[in-house]
Motif scaffolding. Sequence first.
Motif, mmCIF file in Angstrom:
data_model
loop_
_atom_site.group_PDB
_atom_site.id
_atom_site.type_symbol
_atom_site.label_atom_id
_atom_site.label_comp_id
_atom_site.label_asym_id
_atom_site.label_seq_id
_atom_site.Cartn_x
_atom_site.Cartn_y
_atom_site.Cartn_z
ATOM 1 N N MET A 202 41.257 5.359 4.909
ATOM 2 C CA MET A 202 41.228 5.553 6.345
ATOM 3 C C MET A 202 42.078 4.509 7.053
ATOM 4 O O MET A 202 42.168 3.359 6.634
ATOM 5 C CB MET A 202 39.795 5.488 6.881
ATOM 6 N N GLN A 203 42.713 4.946 8.151
ATOM 7 C CA GLN A 203 43.463 4.025 8.985
ATOM 8 C C GLN A 203 42.510 2.965 9.544
ATOM 9 O O GLN A 203 41.350 3.251 9.809
ATOM 10 C CB GLN A 203 44.123 4.795 10.131
ATOM 11 N N TYR A 204 43.004 1.759 9.696
ATOM 12 C CA TYR A 204 42.250 0.620 10.230
ATOM 13 C C TYR A 204 41.232 0.056 9.245
ATOM 14 O O TYR A 204 40.468 -0.830 9.594
ATOM 15 C CB TYR A 204 41.510 0.980 11.529
ATOM 16 N N ILE A 205 41.200 0.554 7.995
ATOM 17 C CA ILE A 205 40.266 0.030 7.002
ATOM 18 C C ILE A 205 41.056 -0.642 5.881
ATOM 19 O O ILE A 205 42.038 -0.101 5.385
ATOM 20 C CB ILE A 205 39.390 1.156 6.400
ATOM 21 N N ARG A 206 40.624 -1.829 5.492
ATOM 22 C CA ARG A 206 41.219 -2.490 4.336
ATOM 23 C C ARG A 206 40.150 -3.323 3.631
ATOM 24 O O ARG A 206 39.028 -3.478 4.127
ATOM 25 C CB ARG A 206 42.407 -3.350 4.741
ATOM 26 N N THR A 207 40.515 -3.847 2.481
ATOM 27 C CA THR A 207 39.590 -4.647 1.681
ATOM 28 C C THR A 207 39.943 -6.123 1.782
ATOM 29 O O THR A 207 41.104 -6.499 1.596
ATOM 30 C CB THR A 207 39.640 -4.217 0.205
ATOM 31 N N LEU A 208 38.944 -6.937 2.095
ATOM 32 C CA LEU A 208 39.090 -8.383 1.942
ATOM 33 C C LEU A 208 38.690 -8.714 0.508
ATOM 34 O O LEU A 208 37.552 -8.465 0.101
ATOM 35 C CB LEU A 208 38.186 -9.134 2.917
ATOM 36 N N ASP A 209 39.617 -9.245 -0.248
ATOM 37 C CA ASP A 209 39.373 -9.493 -1.665
ATOM 38 C C ASP A 209 38.271 -10.529 -1.870
ATOM 39 O O ASP A 209 38.067 -11.415 -1.035
ATOM 40 C CB ASP A 209 40.650 -9.975 -2.349
ATOM 41 N N GLU A 210 37.582 -10.398 -2.981
ATOM 42 C CA GLU A 210 36.589 -11.407 -3.344
ATOM 43 C C GLU A 210 37.304 -12.719 -3.628
ATOM 44 O O GLU A 210 38.503 -12.752 -3.908
ATOM 45 C CB GLU A 210 35.806 -10.960 -4.574
ATOM 46 N N GLY A 211 36.541 -13.789 -3.569
ATOM 47 C CA GLY A 211 37.162 -15.072 -3.875
ATOM 48 C C GLY A 211 36.293 -16.249 -3.498
ATOM 49 O O GLY A 211 35.189 -16.099 -2.969
ATOM 50 N N GLU A 212 36.817 -17.437 -3.792
ATOM 51 C CA GLU A 212 36.116 -18.678 -3.500
ATOM 52 C C GLU A 212 36.557 -19.203 -2.136
ATOM 53 O O GLU A 212 37.745 -19.145 -1.777
ATOM 54 C CB GLU A 212 36.401 -19.718 -4.578
ATOM 55 N N TYR A 213 35.590 -19.716 -1.388
ATOM 56 C CA TYR A 213 35.862 -20.248 -0.053
ATOM 57 C C TYR A 213 35.121 -21.555 0.141
ATOM 58 O O TYR A 213 34.017 -21.745 -0.395
ATOM 59 C CB TYR A 213 35.393 -19.274 1.027
ATOM 60 N N VAL A 214 35.736 -22.419 0.907
ATOM 61 C CA VAL A 214 35.033 -23.584 1.437
ATOM 62 C C VAL A 214 34.642 -23.229 2.859
ATOM 63 O O VAL A 214 35.480 -22.785 3.652
ATOM 64 C CB VAL A 214 35.922 -24.842 1.402
ATOM 65 N N THR A 215 33.363 -23.379 3.184
ATOM 66 C CA THR A 215 32.862 -22.929 4.485
ATOM 67 C C THR A 215 32.171 -24.066 5.236
ATOM 68 O O THR A 215 31.679 -25.019 4.635
ATOM 69 C CB THR A 215 31.859 -21.770 4.316
ATOM 70 N N LYS A 216 32.143 -23.907 6.544
ATOM 71 C CA LYS A 216 31.442 -24.877 7.390
ATOM 72 C C LYS A 216 31.047 -24.205 8.695
ATOM 73 O O LYS A 216 31.821 -23.418 9.266
ATOM 74 C CB LYS A 216 32.336 -26.086 7.701
ATOM 75 N N ILE A 217 29.854 -24.495 9.181
ATOM 76 C CA ILE A 217 29.417 -24.053 10.509
ATOM 77 C C ILE A 217 29.932 -25.060 11.534
ATOM 78 O O ILE A 217 29.690 -26.257 11.419
ATOM 79 C CB ILE A 217 27.889 -23.953 10.595
ATOM 80 N N HIS A 218 30.659 -24.540 12.524
ATOM 81 C CA HIS A 218 31.140 -25.389 13.618
ATOM 82 C C HIS A 218 30.341 -25.037 14.867
ATOM 83 O O HIS A 218 30.340 -23.878 15.305
ATOM 84 C CB HIS A 218 32.629 -25.147 13.869
ATOM 85 N N ILE A 219 29.679 -26.025 15.452
ATOM 86 C CA ILE A 219 28.929 -25.823 16.693
ATOM 87 C C ILE A 219 29.665 -26.553 17.807
ATOM 88 O O ILE A 219 29.878 -27.776 17.736
ATOM 89 C CB ILE A 219 27.486 -26.337 16.578
ATOM 90 N N GLY A 220 30.063 -25.799 18.834
ATOM 91 C CA GLY A 220 30.783 -26.410 19.938
ATOM 92 C C GLY A 220 32.017 -25.614 20.315
ATOM 93 O O GLY A 220 32.259 -24.514 19.805
ATOM 94 N N PRO A 221 32.823 -26.153 21.221
ATOM 95 C CA PRO A 221 33.980 -25.412 21.749
ATOM 96 C C PRO A 221 35.052 -25.174 20.697
ATOM 97 O O PRO A 221 35.187 -25.934 19.732
ATOM 98 C CB PRO A 221 34.487 -26.320 22.879
ATOM 99 N N TYR A 222 35.834 -24.121 20.925
ATOM 100 C CA TYR A 222 36.921 -23.788 19.999
ATOM 101 C C TYR A 222 37.964 -24.904 19.940
ATOM 102 O O TYR A 222 38.623 -25.086 18.910
ATOM 103 C CB TYR A 222 37.590 -22.485 20.425
ATOM 104 N N SER A 223 38.110 -25.660 21.030
ATOM 105 C CA SER A 223 39.121 -26.715 21.069
ATOM 106 C C SER A 223 38.871 -27.789 20.017
ATOM 107 O O SER A 223 39.796 -28.522 19.631
ATOM 108 C CB SER A 223 39.167 -27.357 22.466
ATOM 109 N N LYS A 224 37.632 -27.897 19.528
ATOM 110 C CA LYS A 224 37.299 -28.920 18.531
ATOM 111 C C LYS A 224 37.265 -28.364 17.102
ATOM 112 O O LYS A 224 36.967 -29.100 16.161
ATOM 113 C CB LYS A 224 35.957 -29.565 18.872
ATOM 114 N N ILE A 225 37.572 -27.077 16.951
ATOM 115 C CA ILE A 225 37.585 -26.479 15.610
ATOM 116 C C ILE A 225 38.594 -27.175 14.690
ATOM 117 O O ILE A 225 38.301 -27.378 13.494
ATOM 118 C CB ILE A 225 37.837 -24.961 15.696
ATOM 119 N N PRO A 226 39.796 -27.564 15.184
ATOM 120 C CA PRO A 226 40.727 -28.266 14.279
ATOM 121 C C PRO A 226 40.120 -29.503 13.618
ATOM 122 O O PRO A 226 40.452 -29.820 12.466
ATOM 123 C CB PRO A 226 41.890 -28.639 15.207
ATOM 124 N N GLU A 227 39.209 -30.185 14.308
ATOM 125 C CA GLU A 227 38.546 -31.348 13.707
ATOM 126 C C GLU A 227 37.712 -30.920 12.504
ATOM 127 O O GLU A 227 37.692 -31.600 11.461
ATOM 128 C CB GLU A 227 37.656 -32.039 14.738
#
Length: 279
Positions: A202-227
Motif C-alpha cells: 500500500m502507498q504510504y506504508i513501509r517497514t522500519l527494520d528491526e535493530g538495536e537502538y540506544v534510547t533515552k526519555i527527554h523531558i522538556g523543550p525540544y530546544s534542549k534535545i541536542p543535549e
Amino acid sequence: MKKDLYQIGEIAEICNISVQALRHYDRIGLLSPAFTDDDSGYRFYSHKQILTIKIIQEFKKLNFSLKEIQNFVDRKNLHKTLGLILKKEEETADNLRRISDNLEHIKNLKNSLKNFFSSEFDENINHVFIEERKVLFKRYKSKFIPDTFITRFTELYSIAEKFGFKPRGYYMAIFHDHYTVFNPENADIEVCVEVENPANDMQYIRTLDEGEYVTKIHIGPYSKIPESYGNMLEWMDENNLEMSGSTIESYIIDFFLTENQEEFVTKLHIPAKPKNKNP
C-alpha cells in the motif's frame, strides 16, 4: 363495552411516551392517529397503534433512526425485517469498533499523563532491540520548525482517516540527515506512526527494520534535545557503540496535550552497532 379508541393523553400514559413525541410522529408521517375529530381536533389512537408505538420505542433503544424505524412500521414480511436487522447489526459492529479504538486511545493518553505526574518515565540511557514495524509515513524536505511539524502530523492523520488505517503507539519523526550536516532550513524529515495490519504494497506504508537502538526519555523543550543526544553519543562511545542510521523521535507528550514545553516528553532513538564492525 370494550374501548376501541384512546385519546392522545391516554395513549401517552399507557405507552409511557410524551404527547409531544406523538405529535412529532404525526407531523413526520411515522404514526398518525387512527381518527381525528373534525370539530374538536382531538386525536384518537387504536389498539393496533399501541403495538406500533412499542415498535418505535424498542428500535429507538437499539439506536435506529426514526427514518429507519419507518421501514419497520411498513414491514411486509420477515425477509424485509431480517434485511433491516442485518444492516443495523453491521453498522452497530462498526460503531463498537470505533468506540473500542477511541477507548484504547484515551487510555494511552491517560497512561502518558499519569506516568508524567508520577515521575515514572525512565530517563536513563538504554540499549535495546526493537522488532520491525509497519508504519504509515510521509517524507519530504522542509524547514525544521514546530509549525511545520504540526502540518506534517496533520497530513499524516488525514491519510490515516482517509484510508482507514488504525494507528497505534506514538507519532514519530525520523531525521534522515546526519546530525553533523543537519540543515534546519531544508531538513529531510519523515513523519510516521505504526499501524495495525496494513497491506505490504500500500502507498504510504513501509517497514522500519528491526535493530538495536540506544534510547533515552527527554523531558522538556525540544530546544534542549541536542543535549540529550550529546549525552547518548557519549554513552555510546563509552560502550563501544556507534551510530548506524537515522535517529527517531517518539512524541509521548507534545503540543497535542500541553502548550508548556517543560512538560514535553520525547523518546529519542539512535540506531546503534558495535564499533569497527561492518553493518
